[in-house]
Scaffold this motif. Structure first.
Motif, mmCIF file in Angstrom:
data_model
loop_
_atom_site.group_PDB
_atom_site.id
_atom_site.type_symbol
_atom_site.label_atom_id
_atom_site.label_comp_id
_atom_site.label_asym_id
_atom_site.label_seq_id
_atom_site.Cartn_x
_atom_site.Cartn_y
_atom_site.Cartn_z
ATOM 1 N N ARG A 78 -2.082 -24.017 5.999
ATOM 2 C CA ARG A 78 -0.270 -23.551 5.998
ATOM 3 C C ARG A 78 0.144 -23.358 4.794
ATOM 4 N NH1 ARG A 78 0.090 -27.209 9.857
ATOM 5 N NH2 ARG A 78 0.741 -28.901 8.735
ATOM 6 N N GLN A 79 -0.612 -24.343 3.749
ATOM 7 C CA GLN A 79 -0.210 -24.087 2.755
ATOM 8 C C GLN A 79 -0.694 -22.900 1.503
ATOM 9 O OE1 GLN A 79 -0.329 -27.645 -0.011
ATOM 10 N NE2 GLN A 79 -0.872 -28.783 1.692
ATOM 11 N N ALA A 80 -2.426 -22.334 2.166
ATOM 12 C CA ALA A 80 -2.900 -21.226 2.100
ATOM 13 C C ALA A 80 -1.889 -20.022 2.598
ATOM 14 C CB ALA A 80 -3.981 -20.587 2.083
ATOM 15 N N LEU A 81 -1.964 -19.988 3.456
ATOM 16 C CA LEU A 81 -1.169 -18.498 4.499
ATOM 17 C C LEU A 81 0.395 -19.206 3.219
ATOM 18 C CD1 LEU A 81 -0.129 -16.520 6.412
ATOM 19 C CD2 LEU A 81 0.366 -18.232 7.516
ATOM 20 N N ALA A 82 1.067 -20.279 3.007
ATOM 21 C CA ALA A 82 2.378 -19.372 2.183
ATOM 22 C C ALA A 82 2.317 -18.828 0.909
ATOM 23 C CB ALA A 82 3.236 -20.856 2.019
ATOM 24 N N ALA A 83 0.821 -19.682 0.115
ATOM 25 C CA ALA A 83 0.923 -18.677 -1.176
ATOM 26 C C ALA A 83 0.027 -17.423 -1.279
ATOM 27 C CB ALA A 83 -0.491 -20.088 -1.545
ATOM 28 N N ARG A 84 -0.437 -16.738 -0.104
ATOM 29 C CA ARG A 84 -0.629 -15.929 0.205
ATOM 30 C C ARG A 84 0.892 -14.831 0.254
ATOM 31 N NH1 ARG A 84 -5.091 -13.209 4.724
ATOM 32 N NH2 ARG A 84 -3.088 -13.420 6.316
ATOM 33 N N ALA A 85 1.386 -15.350 1.165
ATOM 34 C CA ALA A 85 2.533 -14.399 1.423
ATOM 35 C C ALA A 85 3.325 -14.036 0.004
ATOM 36 C CB ALA A 85 3.737 -15.223 2.342
ATOM 37 N N ARG A 86 4.054 -15.487 -0.946
ATOM 38 C CA ARG A 86 4.360 -15.270 -2.126
ATOM 39 C C ARG A 86 3.898 -14.573 -3.032
ATOM 40 N NH1 ARG A 86 10.144 -15.807 -2.754
ATOM 41 N NH2 ARG A 86 9.597 -18.236 -4.665
ATOM 42 N N ALA A 87 2.267 -14.261 -3.352
ATOM 43 C CA ALA A 87 1.284 -13.095 -4.029
ATOM 44 C C ALA A 87 1.711 -12.157 -3.651
ATOM 45 C CB ALA A 87 -0.219 -13.793 -3.735
ATOM 46 N N LEU A 88 1.486 -12.095 -1.623
ATOM 47 C CA LEU A 88 1.697 -10.133 -1.527
ATOM 48 C C LEU A 88 3.019 -9.768 -1.684
ATOM 49 C CD1 LEU A 88 -0.464 -11.573 2.015
ATOM 50 C CD2 LEU A 88 -0.585 -9.118 -0.129
ATOM 51 N N MET A 89 3.842 -10.422 -1.370
ATOM 52 C CA MET A 89 5.249 -10.224 -1.702
ATOM 53 C C MET A 89 5.679 -10.026 -3.412
ATOM 54 S SD MET A 89 9.641 -11.802 -0.986
ATOM 55 C CE MET A 89 8.862 -13.465 -2.733
ATOM 56 N N ASN A 90 5.174 -10.851 -3.907
ATOM 57 C CA ASN A 90 5.364 -10.455 -6.575
ATOM 58 C C ASN A 90 4.741 -9.366 -6.237
ATOM 59 O OD1 ASN A 90 6.963 -12.533 -6.137
ATOM 60 N ND2 ASN A 90 5.858 -13.885 -7.289
ATOM 61 N N SER A 91 3.506 -8.969 -5.494
ATOM 62 C CA SER A 91 2.537 -7.744 -5.572
ATOM 63 C C SER A 91 4.035 -6.283 -5.470
ATOM 64 C CB SER A 91 0.802 -7.788 -5.775
ATOM 65 O OG SER A 91 1.242 -9.075 -5.906
ATOM 66 N N HIS A 92 4.299 -6.805 -4.636
ATOM 67 C CA HIS A 92 4.934 -5.985 -3.910
ATOM 68 C C HIS A 92 4.146 -4.914 -3.173
ATOM 69 C CE1 HIS A 92 7.615 -5.911 -7.295
ATOM 70 N NE2 HIS A 92 6.579 -5.929 -8.139
ATOM 71 N N ASP A 93 3.550 -5.746 -2.113
ATOM 72 C CA ASP A 93 2.722 -5.277 -0.827
ATOM 73 C C ASP A 93 3.695 -6.209 0.286
ATOM 74 O OD1 ASP A 93 0.770 -4.429 1.334
ATOM 75 O OD2 ASP A 93 -0.939 -5.557 0.161
ATOM 76 N N TYR A 94 4.655 -5.367 0.671
ATOM 77 C CA TYR A 94 5.813 -6.163 1.628
ATOM 78 C C TYR A 94 5.322 -6.168 2.834
ATOM 79 C CZ TYR A 94 8.990 -5.828 -3.152
ATOM 80 O OH TYR A 94 9.286 -6.534 -4.257
ATOM 81 N N GLY A 95 4.449 -5.334 2.984
ATOM 82 C CA GLY A 95 4.060 -4.403 4.854
ATOM 83 C C GLY A 95 3.020 -5.800 5.082
ATOM 84 N N ALA A 96 2.123 -6.225 4.279
ATOM 85 C CA ALA A 96 1.108 -7.645 4.407
ATOM 86 C C ALA A 96 2.221 -8.628 4.332
ATOM 87 C CB ALA A 96 0.496 -7.582 3.315
ATOM 88 N N ALA A 97 2.841 -9.116 3.339
ATOM 89 C CA ALA A 97 4.089 -9.741 2.718
ATOM 90 C C ALA A 97 4.016 -10.940 3.671
ATOM 91 C CB ALA A 97 4.204 -9.945 2.074
ATOM 92 N N SER A 98 5.135 -9.315 5.296
ATOM 93 C CA SER A 98 5.673 -9.596 6.166
ATOM 94 C C SER A 98 5.335 -10.641 7.141
ATOM 95 C CB SER A 98 6.580 -8.098 6.763
ATOM 96 O OG SER A 98 7.683 -7.462 5.391
#
Length: 313
Positions: free
Chosen positions: A142-162
């Motif tokens: 869960r921590q790894a998933l949350a970290a990746r979601a935040r990284a994707l959002m900050n990288s403007h890859d909003y589709g994958a972050a969603s």
């Protein structure tokens, strides 16, 4: 060996202090463990790795992102010599359960430092290794998933972050049901994740889906307990859920952000009438935010004045 046991004892004590938020004591125990571990033989991998991983996590909690990233790389190298360099180049290295926590810390530290490309590399490897070594029901996944979601959002890859935020929201809601989580805590967790998910959906062009979550959150604003969650006394939550709770802010700022994003979602769908109807709420939220800032500034001045007037021992 006796030295190995002493190292682990200091590490576990440091972890206990860190879980309580006692960063100074956690630092003392972690640095003591690290000092002793430096004379251990190379075969004692776990005892050499754990102080480094704990120091990385400590520095992350202290907000010292450069040090957190450096300690995380050292922890990776303690497991597999040269792993950090291979990671930076996008090359493969040994998959180990020991790597997961340093990769999570490294992802979060690099994200906070504004290094999206590097953070995404660490996030991807951390996610894959956590799923491979722990499975999708473990806290570190869960921590790894949350970290990746935040990284994707900050990288403007909003589709994958969603997609990551939707998966994380499902997991959190399932855990809340199974662990009989406090209603206010569960409400706030879902609220924060839905806010971040709706932001990603809106910015990826999925205005209709974003609208659903934004409207749902605006209705949740009337729920009791949204501002009364004391994180230090929260039970039945793990590390990632505690981190999510820390992202909560005064409800007026959250409401203002939701209204702004919902207005944009309406506009993109041509729902001008719905957007116009939000204007009174937008003006009220803006006024409440201004009032909140003024009150916070006044309280800060009063507190500093009281500190100056208090007699010194």
């Amino acid at each position: 060996s006796d030295q190995t046991l002493i190292v682990l004892a200091h590490c576990y004590l440091g972890q206990a202090y860190l879980a309580k938020g006692a960063l100074f004591q956690a630092g003392n125990e972690s640095r003591t463990a690290f000092g002793i571990s430096r004379v251990l033989p190379a075969a004692q991998v776990y005892a050499s790795y754990l102080p480094l991983a704990l120091l990385a996590l400590l520095h992350l909690n202290e907000g010292r992102m450069t040090l957190a990233a450096a300690m995380a790389r050292d922890a990776l190298n303690a497991v597999d010599d040269g792993a950090a360099a291979r990671l930076a180049k996008g090359e493969a290295f040994i998959s180990s359960a020991y790597n997961v926590l340093p990769l999570i810390v490294l992802t979060r530290a690099l994200t906070q430092q504004g290094l999206p490309t590097r953070s995404l590399i660490a996030a991807s490897v951390g996610y894959d290794q956590s799923l491979e070594t722990f499975g999708d029901e473990h806290s570190l996944f869960r921590q790894a998933l949350a970290a990746r979601a935040r990284a994707l959002m900050n990288s403007h890859d909003y589709g994958a972050a969603s997609q990551d935020y939707e998966q994380l929201l499902q997991i959190i809601e399932q855990r809340a049901r199974e662990h009989k989580m406090d209603t206010n805590v569960q409400t706030l967790l879902s609220y924060i994740l839905r806010t971040e998910l709706s932001l990603c959906l809106a910015r990826s062009g999925e205005s209709a889906k974003a609208q659903k979550y934004l409207e749902q959150n605006l209705k949740m604003m009337t729920s009791s307990g949204m501002d009364s969650v004391d994180i230090s006394n929260v039970a039945n939550v793990d590390a990632v859920e505690r981190d999510i709770l820390k992202r909560s802010a005064a409800s007026c700022y959250m409401e203002q952000q939701l209204i702004e994003e919902l207005s944009v979602a309406y506009l993109r769908q041509g729902k001008v009438g719905d957007m116009v109807r939000l204007m009174p709420a937008s003006m009220r939220a803006d006024y409440n935010c201004r009032l909140e800032r003024a009150v916070s500034l006044l309280n800060f001045v009063i507190k500093k004045g009281q500190d100056l007037l208090e007699p010194k021992p």
